[in-house]
Design an enzyme around this catalytic site. Structure first.
Site, PDB file in Angstrom:
ATOM      1  N   CYS A  76       0.857  -1.185   0.000  1.00 39.56           N
ATOM      2  CA  CYS A  76       0.000   0.000   0.000  1.00 39.56           C
ATOM      3  C   CYS A  76       0.894   1.236   0.000  1.00 39.56           C
ATOM      4  O   CYS A  76       1.708   1.419   0.912  1.00 39.56           O
ATOM      5  CB  CYS A  76      -0.867  -0.014   1.261  1.00 39.56           C
ATOM      6  SG  CYS A  76      -1.861   1.469   1.461  1.00 39.56           S
ATOM      7  N   CYS A 190      -0.931   3.547  -6.418  1.00 34.39           N
ATOM      8  CA  CYS A 190      -1.865   2.899  -5.488  1.00 34.39           C
ATOM      9  C   CYS A 190      -2.028   1.470  -5.985  1.00 34.39           C
ATOM     10  O   CYS A 190      -2.246   1.251  -7.189  1.00 34.39           O
ATOM     11  CB  CYS A 190      -3.209   3.623  -5.497  1.00 34.39           C
ATOM     12  SG  CYS A 190      -4.531   2.739  -4.627  1.00 34.39           S
TER      13      CYS A 190
HETATM   14  N1  DGL Z   1      -4.017   0.412  -1.909  1.00 33.27           N
HETATM   15  C1  DGL Z   1      -3.726   1.648  -1.252  1.00 33.27           C
HETATM   16  C2  DGL Z   1      -2.455   2.278  -1.839  1.00 33.27           C
HETATM   17  O1  DGL Z   1      -1.637   1.621  -2.473  1.00 33.27           O
HETATM   18  C3  DGL Z   1      -4.761   2.745  -1.181  1.00 33.27           C
HETATM   19  C4  DGL Z   1      -6.195   2.597  -0.968  1.00 33.27           C
HETATM   20  C5  DGL Z   1      -6.766   3.454   0.172  1.00 33.27           C
HETATM   21  O2  DGL Z   1      -7.044   4.662  -0.004  1.00 33.27           O
HETATM   22  O3  DGL Z   1      -6.903   2.895   1.239  1.00 33.27           O
HETATM   23  O4  DGL Z   1      -2.234   3.448  -1.683  1.00 33.27           O
END
Ligand code: DGL
Length: 265
Positions: A76, A190
């Site tokens: 993330c 993301c």
């Molecule tokens: N998957 C998360 C990232 O790579 C973001 C999603 C969220 O806003 O929680 O930033």
């Protein structure tokens, strides 16, 4: 005495980190992964920084106590651009983060114009600014915060539903023509976004490379743990911190990836 074997813990706010899990499985197919979706706190993109650090450290304390992972992948960007120093100060196992692939994009662009598409949190981070200053000083970098794309990827994976017009609106600011060149690479900042690539390509004003950092994350992990015999082998499982059960489509995807919901808990 040899230390007990443990899994690789792959962590995201939702199911976007499955894009990183896929890359890990391609390189390290037999290693046991536990996938954790912190859906109780999704989306991370809108959290205040101090509150998010405290929250993730608290969740990670409990996960490390319960599952004794031998390596952690923060799949993330929104978390990694903020919380890696706190986690590394606290835990001794290797921790691999996921941050916007600004350096490879700046090295590869032919037009000299790249965009970083990410959550509002990642776009606002000092860390992101530093990546650009350090690795992309000679390149035009358009920073594009998306409020909706992560949730749209969740909906796609859970319900097979996508709103093409909404995708178009979210990605449009990435497409910049400076007069000298126009965007040729969009950095997917993301981990949810790689699942949207076909849908983004379908509505893009012109073709671009969508840069997904997942293979590089998996390579970094493999380099750190390849010879570590304490990493467990075999099937893992998925844990949703909100305790929700996955709809059938997602449950099938998780089973196929060797991380069925609930697994051996
Ligand atoms: N998957 C998360 C990232 O790579 C973001 C999603 C969220 O806003 O929680 O930033």
């Amino acid at each position: 005495m040899t230390a007990a074997a443990g899994p690789i813990l792959v962590f995201d706010s939702g199911i976007g980190g499955l894009s990183v899990l896929d890359a890990i499985h391609s390189l390290l197919p037999t290693r046991r992964c536990i996938y954790v979706a912190d859906d109780a706190a999704f989306p991370y993109g809108e959290w205040e920084e101090e509150a998010l650090i405290e929250h993730i450290v608290g969740v990670m304390d409990r996960l490390v106590d319960s599952y004794a992972p031998r390596a952690i992948v923060i799949a993330c960007n929104t978390a990694s651009t903020l919380v890696l120093p706190a986690l590394r100060a606290r835990f001794t196992m290797p921790i691999v983060g996921t941050v916007p692939a600004v350096k490879p994009a700046a090295g590869r662009t032919r037009s000299g114009v790249i965009s970083v598409l990410a959550t509002p949190g990642t776009i606002a981070r000092d860390y992101t600014r530093q990546l650009i200053d350090q690795f992309a000083a000679d390149v035009h970098v358009e920073l594009v915060a998306s409020r909706r794309l992560a949730a749209m990827a969740e909906k796609l994976l859970q319900e097979d539903e996508i709103d093409a017009e909404a995708v178009r609106e979210e990605i449009l600011p990435c497409f910049v023509d400076t007069g000298i060149g126009r965007t040729d690479i969009v950095v997917l900042g993301c981990t949810h976004y790689p699942f949207l690539i076909p849908h983004m390509s379908a509505v893009a004003p012109w073709p671009v490379d969508w840069l997904d950092p997942a293979p590089a994350i998996a390579q970094r992990l493999a380099a750190l743990i390849e010879s570590d015999t304490r990493i467990a082998e075999g099937e893992g499982f998925t844990l949703f911190t909100g305790g929700a059960s996955a709809p059938p489509l997602l449950a099938g995807m998780l089973r196929a990836r060797g991380v069925p919901v609930g697994g051996d808990e």
